[in-house]
Design a protein around this motif. Sequence first.
Motif, PDB file in Angstrom:
ATOM      1  N   CYS A   1       0.631  -0.656   0.007  1.00  0.00           N
ATOM      2  CA  CYS A   1      -0.322   0.251   0.049  1.00  0.00           C
ATOM      3  C   CYS A   1       0.660   0.829  -0.103  1.00  0.00           C
ATOM      4  CB  CYS A   1      -0.789   0.321   1.439  1.00  0.00           C
ATOM      5  SG  CYS A   1      -1.936  -1.282   1.837  1.00  0.00           S
ATOM      6  N   ALA A   2       0.150   2.399  -0.310  1.00  0.00           N
ATOM      7  CA  ALA A   2       1.090   3.395  -0.303  1.00  0.00           C
ATOM      8  C   ALA A   2       0.459   4.814   0.509  1.00  0.00           C
ATOM      9  CB  ALA A   2       1.526   3.643  -1.786  1.00  0.00           C
ATOM     10  N   LEU A   3       1.911   5.405   1.289  1.00  0.00           N
ATOM     11  CA  LEU A   3       0.753   6.884   1.581  1.00  0.00           C
ATOM     12  C   LEU A   3       0.103   7.992   0.168  1.00  0.00           C
ATOM     13  CD1 LEU A   3      -0.054   9.368   3.460  1.00  0.00           C
ATOM     14  CD2 LEU A   3       3.090  10.159   2.186  1.00  0.00           C
ATOM     15  N   ALA A   4       0.550   7.309  -1.153  1.00  0.00           N
ATOM     16  CA  ALA A   4       0.132   8.092  -2.050  1.00  0.00           C
ATOM     17  C   ALA A   4       1.233   7.435  -3.358  1.00  0.00           C
ATOM     18  CB  ALA A   4       0.155  10.169  -2.058  1.00  0.00           C
ATOM     19  N   ALA A   5       0.333   7.323  -4.472  1.00  0.00           N
ATOM     20  CA  ALA A   5       1.720   7.793  -5.865  1.00  0.00           C
ATOM     21  C   ALA A   5       1.359   9.037  -6.702  1.00  0.00           C
ATOM     22  CB  ALA A   5       0.885   6.242  -6.785  1.00  0.00           C
ATOM     23  N   VAL A   6       2.786   9.461  -6.638  1.00  0.00           N
ATOM     24  CA  VAL A   6       2.806  10.822  -7.935  1.00  0.00           C
ATOM     25  C   VAL A   6       3.037  10.264  -9.077  1.00  0.00           C
ATOM     26  CG1 VAL A   6       2.670  12.111  -5.538  1.00  0.00           C
ATOM     27  CG2 VAL A   6       4.655  11.046  -6.036  1.00  0.00           C
ATOM     28  N   PHE A   7       2.301  11.022 -10.061  1.00  0.00           N
ATOM     29  CA  PHE A   7       3.531  11.105 -11.378  1.00  0.00           C
ATOM     30  C   PHE A   7       4.111  12.706 -12.160  1.00  0.00           C
ATOM     31  CE2 PHE A   7      -0.143   8.643 -10.405  1.00  0.00           C
ATOM     32  CZ  PHE A   7       0.189   7.336 -10.906  1.00  0.00           C
ATOM     33  N   PRO A   8       5.080  12.975 -11.690  1.00  0.00           N
ATOM     34  CA  PRO A   8       5.693  13.562 -12.265  1.00  0.00           C
ATOM     35  C   PRO A   8       6.094  13.906 -13.451  1.00  0.00           C
ATOM     36  CG  PRO A   8       7.544  12.690 -11.000  1.00  0.00           C
ATOM     37  CD  PRO A   8       5.818  12.283 -10.724  1.00  0.00           C
ATOM     38  N   LYS A   9       6.256  15.232 -14.223  1.00  0.00           N
ATOM     39  CA  LYS A   9       6.223  15.073 -15.793  1.00  0.00           C
ATOM     40  C   LYS A   9       7.535  16.117 -16.583  1.00  0.00           C
ATOM     41  CE  LYS A   9       3.254  17.604 -15.794  1.00  0.00           C
ATOM     42  NZ  LYS A   9       2.607  17.557 -14.344  1.00  0.00           N
ATOM     43  N   THR A  10       8.313  15.957 -14.935  1.00  0.00           N
ATOM     44  CA  THR A  10      10.038  16.859 -15.117  1.00  0.00           C
ATOM     45  C   THR A  10      10.872  16.243 -14.179  1.00  0.00           C
ATOM     46  OG1 THR A  10       9.408  18.723 -14.174  1.00  0.00           O
ATOM     47  CG2 THR A  10       8.263  18.851 -16.291  1.00  0.00           C
ATOM     48  N   VAL A  11      12.004  16.336 -14.327  1.00  0.00           N
ATOM     49  CA  VAL A  11      13.454  15.775 -13.759  1.00  0.00           C
ATOM     50  C   VAL A  11      12.825  16.970 -12.531  1.00  0.00           C
ATOM     51  CG1 VAL A  11      14.467  17.850 -14.817  1.00  0.00           C
ATOM     52  CG2 VAL A  11      15.570  15.460 -13.198  1.00  0.00           C
ATOM     53  N   PHE A  12      12.167  18.264 -12.523  1.00  0.00           N
ATOM     54  CA  PHE A  12      12.491  18.960 -11.477  1.00  0.00           C
ATOM     55  C   PHE A  12      11.224  18.966  -9.682  1.00  0.00           C
ATOM     56  CE2 PHE A  12      13.610  21.856 -15.492  1.00  0.00           C
ATOM     57  CZ  PHE A  12      14.793  22.112 -14.888  1.00  0.00           C
ATOM     58  N   GLU A  13      10.099  18.636 -11.122  1.00  0.00           N
ATOM     59  CA  GLU A  13       8.956  17.843  -9.666  1.00  0.00           C
ATOM     60  C   GLU A  13       9.949  16.612  -9.323  1.00  0.00           C
ATOM     61  OE1 GLU A  13       4.751  19.348 -12.660  1.00  0.00           O
ATOM     62  OE2 GLU A  13       5.760  17.085 -12.289  1.00  0.00           O
ATOM     63  N   VAL A  14      10.594  15.727  -9.746  1.00  0.00           N
ATOM     64  CA  VAL A  14      11.214  14.573  -9.059  1.00  0.00           C
ATOM     65  C   VAL A  14      12.758  15.537  -7.726  1.00  0.00           C
ATOM     66  CG1 VAL A  14      12.145  12.826  -8.869  1.00  0.00           C
ATOM     67  CG2 VAL A  14      10.529  12.891 -10.694  1.00  0.00           C
ATOM     68  N   ALA A  15      12.743  16.582  -8.534  1.00  0.00           N
ATOM     69  CA  ALA A  15      13.873  17.516  -7.024  1.00  0.00           C
ATOM     70  C   ALA A  15      12.787  17.094  -6.344  1.00  0.00           C
ATOM     71  CB  ALA A  15      15.210  18.347  -7.717  1.00  0.00           C
ATOM     72  N   LYS A  16      11.827  18.529  -6.071  1.00  0.00           N
ATOM     73  CA  LYS A  16      11.110  18.733  -5.557  1.00  0.00           C
ATOM     74  C   LYS A  16      10.310  17.980  -4.723  1.00  0.00           C
ATOM     75  CE  LYS A  16      10.079  23.350  -7.823  1.00  0.00           C
ATOM     76  NZ  LYS A  16       8.632  23.926  -8.409  1.00  0.00           N
ATOM     77  N   ILE A  17       9.445  16.903  -5.144  1.00  0.00           N
ATOM     78  CA  ILE A  17       9.491  15.571  -4.406  1.00  0.00           C
ATOM     79  C   ILE A  17      10.027  14.583  -3.712  1.00  0.00           C
ATOM     80  CG2 ILE A  17       7.730  13.384  -4.652  1.00  0.00           C
ATOM     81  CD1 ILE A  17       7.048  14.602  -7.224  1.00  0.00           C
ATOM     82  N   LEU A  18      11.607  14.598  -3.929  1.00  0.00           N
ATOM     83  CA  LEU A  18      12.536  13.987  -3.205  1.00  0.00           C
ATOM     84  C   LEU A  18      12.772  14.625  -1.979  1.00  0.00           C
ATOM     85  CD1 LEU A  18      14.733  12.066  -5.235  1.00  0.00           C
ATOM     86  CD2 LEU A  18      13.399  10.731  -4.014  1.00  0.00           C
ATOM     87  N   ALA A  19      13.481  15.991  -2.151  1.00  0.00           N
ATOM     88  CA  ALA A  19      13.336  17.258  -0.930  1.00  0.00           C
ATOM     89  C   ALA A  19      12.144  17.300   0.376  1.00  0.00           C
ATOM     90  CB  ALA A  19      13.746  18.915  -1.429  1.00  0.00           C
ATOM     91  N   LEU A  20      11.270  17.159  -0.312  1.00  0.00           N
ATOM     92  CA  LEU A  20      10.250  17.162   0.623  1.00  0.00           C
ATOM     93  C   LEU A  20       9.633  16.276   1.737  1.00  0.00           C
ATOM     94  CD1 LEU A  20       7.765  18.421   1.277  1.00  0.00           C
ATOM     95  CD2 LEU A  20       6.408  17.230  -0.376  1.00  0.00           C
ATOM     96  N   CYS A  21      10.493  14.704   1.163  1.00  0.00           N
ATOM     97  CA  CYS A  21      10.217  13.452   1.363  1.00  0.00           C
ATOM     98  C   CYS A  21      11.211  12.785   2.346  1.00  0.00           C
ATOM     99  CB  CYS A  21      10.310  12.138   0.433  1.00  0.00           C
ATOM    100  SG  CYS A  21       8.711  12.667  -0.556  1.00  0.00           S
TER     101      CYS A  21
END
Length: 467
Positions: A37-57
């Motif tokens: 199971c997961a807290l959420a599934a996210v579907f980023p569209k750019t490397v910059f969104e991935v960077a923000k997601i990882l920084a937040l997590c």
Amino acid sequence: MDLLARLAAIVGKENLLARPDSSDALMQEPRGDFSGCALAAVFPKTVFEVAKILALCNEHGVGVVPQGGNTGLVGGQTPDASGEQLLLSLKKLDRIREIDPDSDAMTLEAGVTLARAQEAALSADRYFPLSLASEGSCTIGGNLATNAGGVHVLSFGSTRDLTLGVEAVLADGRVLSTLSTLRKNNTGYDLTRLMIGSEGTLGVITAATLKLFPLRRARVATFVALAEPQAALRLLALCKSRLGAALEAFEILPRIGVDFVLKHAKPARDPFSRAYPWYALVEFATQEDEEALKGKIIDLLEEATNLGLALDASIADSLAQRAEFWRLREAMSEVQQREGGSIKHDVSLPLKAVPAFIEEAARRVEALVPGARPVPFGHLGDGNIHYNISQPVEMEKRAFLARRPEVNAAVHGLVVSLKGSISAEHGIGQAKRALLRETKDPTALAAMRAIKAALDPKGVLNPGKLL
């Protein structure tokens, strides 16, 4: 603002699926061995969104499970059952950034499927040789994260050998880029190769620069009947000595596996009018004329027959027949589920040890589970054997699968004694973590843990996988 709201602000509400449970396809490994199971599934569209997601997590200590096409077979892309991890799907990072025919290279994002990568190379009159049965759905990011192998490792190497550079987001959100078309770049540690095969535990690969090759003008497949694996090994040596530069794939198949495909994957056809114990599917490709290549293959097969290696042989005379040959190989894994429970192993061995391994493994398995049906097949050209075992015909599936620990111990113990590897191309994931600790050199394991601690001190990248 809570974490889900902040994630939605990064990717948009339409690209966030809150609290998917184990019934969601994203939460299940294809064979059904792992789910979560997961807290959420996210579907980023750019490397910059991935960077923000990882920084937040990383800030909140939330584990992140990267996922490509969800075709992995060891649970490396599957979250745990806690519901506290974030599934990070890379499918929407699917741009082809550049194709550079002059440099024989292309730069693709992680969500590009392998089939589309092959097509992109073809559009530039180039060849990208990575080839897997799942190429229609597996993605470049997943291929790199697991260092995928496939049928052409014999000639071109694994994914690691086909990669010039990567772009990866580190645990704290920093973007590491070694993207380059350079063939020589001797400037310190090889961070590109470090990321490849790390299964998302050191960084999330978001793009890669991959090698391209001249397009093969002629490609010919042949199906060869054999008496035993030792004959296949001798045939492989003959192919190398006579047509080594043209040899692209050498696969070994047992009769039982061919029977399974013929039974369950219609309209598959037997290449011969009678059954033989073993087969080799051999493919050659060159820049020369197809008829000239076929002439050389005919000479090779005549020599193999005179040496007592080939019992029969068929050369594909059309693209349709070539596809029929490969159908017998590529369907072999999937059809085994129609025969009940299957205990699977992805191992590699020194080439000279493969025949002895196949014989001894069968003896050990039969001693443990009388009536068990071994189906060993795969990439003999590089020593990678998929040693799968189908349940006895009269045995109940659950009872057979309950014997998995004993069977695994017998097979993997034999592999280690023959100086082989317990994971050839599928990776470690969740399935082989304990086995890695038992078989990997302790100093190597300590070095791997030190690298992990340096790059991901909070342990947020794909927790519970590999190490």
